[in-house]
Design a protein around this motif. Structure first.
Motif, mmCIF file in Angstrom:
data_model
loop_
_atom_site.group_PDB
_atom_site.id
_atom_site.type_symbol
_atom_site.label_atom_id
_atom_site.label_comp_id
_atom_site.label_asym_id
_atom_site.label_seq_id
_atom_site.Cartn_x
_atom_site.Cartn_y
_atom_site.Cartn_z
ATOM 1 N N PRO A 296 0.812 -1.228 0.000
ATOM 2 C CA PRO A 296 0.000 0.000 0.000
ATOM 3 C C PRO A 296 0.845 1.278 0.000
ATOM 4 C CG PRO A 296 -0.917 -1.596 1.531
ATOM 5 C CD PRO A 296 0.376 -2.174 1.047
ATOM 6 N N MET A 297 1.994 1.278 0.702
ATOM 7 C CA MET A 297 2.846 2.474 0.730
ATOM 8 C C MET A 297 3.482 2.710 -0.639
ATOM 9 S SD MET A 297 3.705 5.003 2.608
ATOM 10 C CE MET A 297 3.429 4.499 4.319
ATOM 11 N N LEU A 298 3.862 1.636 -1.330
ATOM 12 C CA LEU A 298 4.432 1.797 -2.670
ATOM 13 C C LEU A 298 3.429 2.467 -3.599
ATOM 14 C CD1 LEU A 298 6.793 1.285 -4.631
ATOM 15 C CD2 LEU A 298 5.786 -0.951 -5.125
ATOM 16 N N ARG A 299 2.153 2.143 -3.434
ATOM 17 C CA ARG A 299 1.118 2.765 -4.272
ATOM 18 C C ARG A 299 0.829 4.203 -3.830
ATOM 19 N NH1 ARG A 299 -0.776 -2.463 -3.638
ATOM 20 N NH2 ARG A 299 -2.218 -1.949 -1.940
ATOM 21 N N ARG A 300 0.810 4.420 -2.501
ATOM 22 C CA ARG A 300 0.383 5.715 -1.966
ATOM 23 C C ARG A 300 1.500 6.751 -1.976
ATOM 24 N NH1 ARG A 300 -1.522 3.737 2.443
ATOM 25 N NH2 ARG A 300 0.061 4.371 3.947
ATOM 26 N N ALA A 301 2.695 6.333 -1.556
ATOM 27 C CA ALA A 301 3.829 7.257 -1.439
ATOM 28 C C ALA A 301 5.089 6.538 -1.943
ATOM 29 C CB ALA A 301 4.001 7.700 0.020
ATOM 30 N N PRO A 302 5.198 6.357 -3.278
ATOM 31 C CA PRO A 302 6.292 5.541 -3.816
ATOM 32 C C PRO A 302 7.687 6.034 -3.439
ATOM 33 C CG PRO A 302 5.070 6.658 -5.585
ATOM 34 C CD PRO A 302 4.285 6.835 -4.333
ATOM 35 N N ALA A 303 7.870 7.349 -3.313
ATOM 36 C CA ALA A 303 9.207 7.853 -2.957
ATOM 37 C C ALA A 303 9.598 7.403 -1.558
ATOM 38 C CB ALA A 303 9.241 9.377 -3.064
ATOM 39 N N LEU A 304 8.638 7.385 -0.647
ATOM 40 C CA LEU A 304 8.920 6.948 0.732
ATOM 41 C C LEU A 304 9.263 5.459 0.756
ATOM 42 C CD1 LEU A 304 9.010 7.305 3.797
ATOM 43 C CD2 LEU A 304 6.536 6.986 3.836
ATOM 44 N N CYS A 305 8.450 4.655 0.094
ATOM 45 C CA CYS A 305 8.733 3.212 0.052
ATOM 46 C C CYS A 305 10.094 2.953 -0.585
ATOM 47 C CB CYS A 305 7.628 2.491 -0.717
ATOM 48 S SG CYS A 305 7.801 0.695 -0.705
ATOM 49 N N TRP A 306 10.394 3.680 -1.674
ATOM 50 C CA TRP A 306 11.658 3.468 -2.378
ATOM 51 C C TRP A 306 12.863 3.943 -1.560
ATOM 52 C CZ3 TRP A 306 14.221 0.849 -5.802
ATOM 53 C CH2 TRP A 306 13.508 0.120 -6.762
ATOM 54 N N LYS A 307 12.646 4.868 -0.656
ATOM 55 C CA LYS A 307 13.739 5.289 0.234
ATOM 56 C C LYS A 307 14.309 4.067 0.960
ATOM 57 C CE LYS A 307 14.491 8.065 4.437
ATOM 58 N NZ LYS A 307 13.850 9.003 5.384
ATOM 59 N N TYR A 308 13.419 3.163 1.403
ATOM 60 C CA TYR A 308 13.853 1.983 2.153
ATOM 61 C C TYR A 308 14.166 0.805 1.244
ATOM 62 C CZ TYR A 308 12.737 4.988 5.949
ATOM 63 O OH TYR A 308 12.748 6.071 6.792
ATOM 64 N N LEU A 309 13.478 0.704 0.105
ATOM 65 C CA LEU A 309 13.881 -0.299 -0.887
ATOM 66 C C LEU A 309 15.320 -0.034 -1.348
ATOM 67 C CD1 LEU A 309 10.738 -0.706 -3.194
ATOM 68 C CD2 LEU A 309 11.847 -2.501 -1.841
ATOM 69 N N ALA A 310 15.675 1.243 -1.477
ATOM 70 C CA ALA A 310 17.036 1.595 -1.905
ATOM 71 C C ALA A 310 18.071 1.151 -0.874
ATOM 72 C CB ALA A 310 17.145 3.099 -2.156
ATOM 73 N N GLU A 311 17.728 1.252 0.422
ATOM 74 C CA GLU A 311 18.647 0.764 1.466
ATOM 75 C C GLU A 311 18.897 -0.740 1.295
ATOM 76 O OE1 GLU A 311 20.178 2.449 3.998
ATOM 77 O OE2 GLU A 311 19.449 4.299 3.083
ATOM 78 N N LEU A 312 17.809 -1.473 1.058
ATOM 79 C CA LEU A 312 17.948 -2.916 0.822
ATOM 80 C C LEU A 312 18.798 -3.175 -0.420
ATOM 81 C CD1 LEU A 312 14.285 -4.163 1.423
ATOM 82 C CD2 LEU A 312 16.288 -4.852 2.732
ATOM 83 N N GLY A 313 18.493 -2.438 -1.486
ATOM 84 C CA GLY A 313 19.206 -2.629 -2.746
ATOM 85 C C GLY A 313 20.692 -2.365 -2.613
ATOM 86 N N LYS A 314 21.036 -1.263 -1.952
ATOM 87 C CA LYS A 314 22.462 -0.921 -1.794
ATOM 88 C C LYS A 314 23.184 -1.969 -0.952
ATOM 89 C CE LYS A 314 21.728 4.035 -2.338
ATOM 90 N NZ LYS A 314 21.360 5.267 -1.619
ATOM 91 N N ALA A 315 22.517 -2.465 0.094
ATOM 92 C CA ALA A 315 23.134 -3.492 0.941
ATOM 93 C C ALA A 315 23.401 -4.759 0.126
ATOM 94 C CB ALA A 315 22.233 -3.800 2.139
ATOM 95 N N CYS A 316 22.412 -5.191 -0.656
ATOM 96 C CA CYS A 316 22.565 -6.424 -1.433
ATOM 97 C C CYS A 316 23.593 -6.276 -2.547
ATOM 98 C CB CYS A 316 21.220 -6.848 -2.022
ATOM 99 S SG CYS A 316 20.023 -7.379 -0.778
ATOM 100 N N LEU A 317 23.596 -5.121 -3.230
ATOM 101 C CA LEU A 317 24.557 -4.907 -4.319
ATOM 102 C C LEU A 317 25.971 -4.698 -3.786
ATOM 103 C CD1 LEU A 317 22.470 -2.528 -6.621
ATOM 104 C CD2 LEU A 317 23.066 -4.916 -7.090
ATOM 105 N N GLY A 318 26.068 -4.300 -2.522
ATOM 106 C CA GLY A 318 27.383 -4.016 -1.940
ATOM 107 C C GLY A 318 28.094 -5.223 -1.373
ATOM 108 N N ALA A 319 27.456 -6.395 -1.428
ATOM 109 C CA ALA A 319 28.067 -7.609 -0.879
ATOM 110 C C ALA A 319 28.031 -8.710 -1.938
ATOM 111 C CB ALA A 319 27.329 -8.034 0.382
#
Length: 255
Positions: free
Chosen positions: A59-82
């Protein structure tokens, strides 16, 4: 401890059908934080005053995608960095030696694939972080790393729609195809089920273990902590998977 490793190795050696269930503890040895430790992300509330489960929800991705992506980006950077570690490599090698060996993972980092686990015997029950796809037109976009350097949320080059990863967010259903694949294989039965680095007690984790036990199979856990599973598996090795899995592999013949 050593005796338990040998017992698990002997059970795997005898078995044709094996299931290895992996959780965050396996990737923690790559430097990835476990679920509750992502830079403190999962502890308490986000700076916006939200529980992380709300910020990283469908629901947050639909309602406020920038906010959801703020935390998806944290996950993405962690996974790509290892990178995958020796535990992932040992599991992939075991799958080469035992063609009836399957992997069920809760992890979204893609490390099993990178380490060489065959896609046809890998069930990523929570999806993975790439490739991104457009929620509007469905176009795929493989450029996760590039998007993480740009303003968020990432946009589709075709239609300007908002991209998302094929990952299961909070309040979303598990992927039907993955669930069907898992239960098809569970119905066929597994002689050995090994849980590695997972504390979860979801039905799709517990049921394969219970069924193996009911059918006289062998169950084991590799986890430095005690979990809900620990009390009723046949063997619990209280060490990290990075130590145990390569050692376990050394006791299993190459055929």
């Amino acid at each position: 401890m050593e005796q338990d490793i040998i017992r698990i190795a002997q059970a795997i050696e005898r078995a044709e059908r094996i299931l290895i269930i992996t959780g965050a503890g396996l990737s923690a040895d790559s430097g990835l934080p476990t679920y509750r430790g992502l830079g403190g992300l999962y502890n308490g509330l986000t700076p916006e005053g939200l529980p992380i489960e709300a910020a990283l929800s469908g629901p947050m991705l639909r309602r406020a995608p920038a906010l959801c992506w703020k935390y998806l980006a944290e996950l993405g950077k962690a996974c790509l960095g290892a990178r995958p570690n020796a535990g992932h490599a040992a599991i992939a090698e075991l799958q080469r030696r035992k063609p009836g060996c399957w992997v069920l993972t809760q992890n979204i980092d893609g490390y099993h694939r990178q380490a060489g686990s065959p896609a046809q015997r890998l069930i990523e029950i929570h999806g993975q972080l790439a490739p991104l796809y457009c929620q509007s037109c469905g176009a795929e976009d493989p450029e996760l790393a590039a998007h993480l350097q740009r303003p968020l949320p990432p946009r589709c080059a075709q239609c300007g729609g908002i991209l998302r990863p094929p990952v299961v967010l909070f309040e979303e259903m598990l992927p039907e195809q993955a669930i069907d694949k898992l239960y098809d294989e569970v119905c066929k039965g597994f002689e050995v089920v090994l849980a590695v680095g997972t504390t979860a007690s979801f039905p799709y984790i517990v049921e394969p273990l219970l069924q193996a036990r009911r059918n006289g199979g062998f169950t084991a856990e590799i986890n430095p902590a005690t979990t809900d599973l620990s009390g009723w598996v046949d063997a619990h090795i209280m060490r990290g998977s990075l130590d145990v899995l390569p050692e376990l592999l050394s006791h299993i013949s190459r055929h």
